[in-house]
Design an enzyme around this catalytic site. Structure first.
Site, PDB file in Angstrom:
ATOM      1  N   ASP A 110      51.007  37.328  41.258  1.00 18.99           N
ATOM      2  CA  ASP A 110      51.159  38.618  41.915  1.00 18.99           C
ATOM      3  C   ASP A 110      49.769  39.082  42.334  1.00 18.99           C
ATOM      4  OD1 ASP A 110      53.630  41.002  41.630  1.00 18.99           O
ATOM      5  OD2 ASP A 110      51.639  41.593  42.341  1.00 18.99           O
TER       6      ASP A 110
ATOM      7  N   ALA B  41      64.802  37.297  47.850  1.00 23.12           N
ATOM      8  CA  ALA B  41      63.989  38.429  48.302  1.00 23.12           C
ATOM      9  C   ALA B  41      64.280  38.696  49.776  1.00 23.12           C
ATOM     10  CB  ALA B  41      62.512  38.151  48.042  1.00 23.12           C
ATOM     11  N   ARG B  42      63.363  38.318  50.665  1.00 20.85           N
ATOM     12  CA  ARG B  42      63.524  38.561  52.096  1.00 20.85           C
ATOM     13  C   ARG B  42      63.374  37.266  52.872  1.00 20.85           C
ATOM     14  NH1 ARG B  42      65.831  42.347  50.888  1.00 20.85           N
ATOM     15  NH2 ARG B  42      65.404  44.558  51.287  1.00 20.85           N
TER      16      ARG B  42
ATOM     17  N   ASP C 120      69.375  33.640  49.430  1.00 20.87           N
ATOM     18  CA  ASP C 120      70.280  34.781  49.610  1.00 20.87           C
ATOM     19  C   ASP C 120      69.881  35.607  50.825  1.00 20.87           C
ATOM     20  OD1 ASP C 120      72.465  36.497  48.626  1.00 20.87           O
ATOM     21  OD2 ASP C 120      70.884  37.969  48.235  1.00 20.87           O
TER      22      ASP C 120
ATOM     23  N   PRO D 108      57.919  41.658  47.831  1.00 26.93           N
ATOM     24  CA  PRO D 108      58.382  42.474  48.957  1.00 26.93           C
ATOM     25  C   PRO D 108      57.875  41.874  50.260  1.00 26.93           C
ATOM     26  CG  PRO D 108      56.512  43.524  47.895  1.00 26.93           C
ATOM     27  CD  PRO D 108      56.871  42.339  47.041  1.00 26.93           C
TER      28      PRO D 108
ATOM     29  N   ASN E 264      52.671  38.986  54.985  1.00 27.27           N
ATOM     30  CA  ASN E 264      53.150  37.801  54.261  1.00 27.27           C
ATOM     31  C   ASN E 264      54.338  37.135  54.955  1.00 27.27           C
ATOM     32  OD1 ASN E 264      55.026  39.770  53.652  1.00 27.27           O
ATOM     33  ND2 ASN E 264      54.919  39.515  51.426  1.00 27.27           N
TER      34      ASN E 264
ATOM     35  N   HIS F  99      73.358  37.401  51.236  1.00 26.86           N
ATOM     36  CA  HIS F  99      72.592  38.610  50.918  1.00 26.86           C
ATOM     37  C   HIS F  99      73.398  39.532  50.002  1.00 26.86           C
ATOM     38  CE1 HIS F  99      68.993  41.048  52.585  1.00 26.86           C
ATOM     39  NE2 HIS F  99      69.242  41.392  51.345  1.00 26.86           N
TER      40      HIS F  99
ATOM     41  N   ARG G 214      59.744  44.664  39.153  1.00 27.51           N
ATOM     42  CA  ARG G 214      60.908  44.891  38.288  1.00 27.51           C
ATOM     43  C   ARG G 214      61.871  43.705  38.320  1.00 27.51           C
ATOM     44  NH1 ARG G 214      64.010  48.416  40.293  1.00 27.51           N
ATOM     45  NH2 ARG G 214      64.977  49.268  38.412  1.00 27.51           N
ATOM     46  N   ILE G 215      62.197  43.209  39.508  1.00 27.23           N
ATOM     47  CA  ILE G 215      63.170  42.126  39.627  1.00 27.23           C
ATOM     48  C   ILE G 215      62.592  40.818  39.112  1.00 27.23           C
ATOM     49  CG2 ILE G 215      64.528  40.761  41.254  1.00 27.23           C
ATOM     50  CD1 ILE G 215      64.660  43.304  43.022  1.00 27.23           C
TER      51      ILE G 215
ATOM     52  N   GLU H 112      69.380  37.098  60.025  1.00 31.95           N
ATOM     53  CA  GLU H 112      70.615  36.868  59.265  1.00 31.95           C
ATOM     54  C   GLU H 112      71.826  37.585  59.838  1.00 31.95           C
ATOM     55  OE1 GLU H 112      70.460  39.881  55.468  1.00 31.95           O
ATOM     56  OE2 GLU H 112      69.280  38.058  55.341  1.00 31.95           O
TER      57      GLU H 112
END
Length: 330
Positions: free
Chosen positions: A175, A234-235, A259, A206, A212, A297, A155-156, A264
């Site tokens: 993907d 993302a992460r 971000d 994700p 990953n 974030h 979605r993002i 963090e």
């Protein structure tokens, strides 16, 4: 039902109070994150909600249990900040927010990307120094003449892809589960092809622990186009930031915006003015400003995203009172 909400900024409270009109919870707020210093604030509450950098550790879970807390809700998609297995052993009922405004995160990715591609951050820093000269670093490639690589086309990622497509860019996607419906917006290619061809790469995958971790590392970065930009909203665990620093410092990559970082909680939501950052890697990356941009974030930090998060959290509280498990249960 009495609900203590940790990690809520003052500007957010009006949204909680407005949306609570349909639920009538007895709400309390703590601007600080849940940690060993603040966990006592949960005394007298059956329900606690937390945000992404709260420390829901074994120690704090024991304290929450002793304080009489029965329900634990995270206002996040991910649950890495919670010792989930131990929380289940203690009998906490838990749920998460599986999604919220995709536009909120994608808009941050796009705005950071535009700042990098058009060298806006660099020019703003020069302006701050009262330097209004035009130099070679300001010269930019137009987006309609650029290739944008989107890793993760959920979605993002697709909202970001649509924005870049609307500005005339060629958009490539990667993907592990390609979606044919997305092919009107982007061209699916292998990861190696995307890395080699893209002028800017934005990652929206994700994070799956053990699968990953450090997906973006010296090997994948070496395959990136020289002079490319990299954006991560993302992460943090998807990126080896030591390798990213080396790539930017060596001029292989032109710049990056992030971000989310690893560890963090040691960096974000704290003020280090006049002091070095406590993690050397991020101090070195920060020294490359304005070629490197950090945001703390805040991909979720918009009006509509916040409404989605609060509404889903309130619904989770309501629904989990009457059954053992709901769709959003952890």
């Amino acid at each position: 039902m009495k609900v203590m909400n940790f990690g809520v900024n003052h500007v957010e409270i009006q949204y909680y109070e407005k949306l609570n009109q349909d639920f009538n919870y007895d709400l309390s707020f703590e601007s600080r994150l849940l940690d060993t210093d603040t966990v006592a604030e949960a005394k007298g509450f059956e329900v606690v909600t937390v945000s992404v950098n709260c420390k829901v550790t074994k120690e704090n879970l024991d304290k929450l249990k002793a304080l009489g807390v029965k329900y634990l809700f995270t206002r996040t998609v991910g649950v890495n900040h919670i010792d989930v297995d131990y929380a289940k052993q203690l009998g906490f009922k838990m749920a998460r927010v599986p999604f919220y405004s995709a536009n909120s995160v994608s808009e941050l990715a796009v705005s950071l990307s535009l700042g990098l591609l058009r060298n806006t951050f660099y020019m703003a820093e020069n302006m701050r120094k009262k330097n209004f000269k035009v130099d070679d670093f300001m010269f930019a490639k137009e987006i309609r003449n650029s290739v944008i690589g989107v890793i993760g086309t959920g979605r993002i990622g697709m909202e970001a892809a649509k924005a870049f497509k609307g500005m005339g860019a060629k958009v490539l996607g990667y993907d592990i589960y390609p979606n044919d419906a997305n092919k009107a917006i982007l061209d699916y290619v292998s990861l190696d092809e995307l890395l080699a061809q893209s002028d800017l790469i934005t990652i929206h995958s994700p994070y799956i622990p053990g699968e990953n971790d450090n997906m973006i590392n010296k090997d994948t970065i070496a395959k990136m186009k020289k002079g490319a930009f990299f954006v991560n909203v993302a992460r943090g665990s998807l990126v080896n930031y030591d390798d990213l620093y080396e790539a930017i410092e060596s001029q292989h990559l032109r710049g990056a915006a992030v971000d989310s970082v690893q560890n963090e909680t040691q960096i974000f939501l704290k003020d280090f003015a006049g002091k070095p950052l406590p993690i050397e890697t991020y101090e070195k990356l920060h020294s490359l400003y304005p070629r490197v941009i950090f945001t703390p974030h805040i991909g979720y930090y918009t009006d509509l995203a916040l409404e989605d998060i609060i509404t889903t959290t309130f619904e989770n509280i309501r629904d989990l009172q009457s059954v053992e498990k709901i769709a959003n249960s952890i």
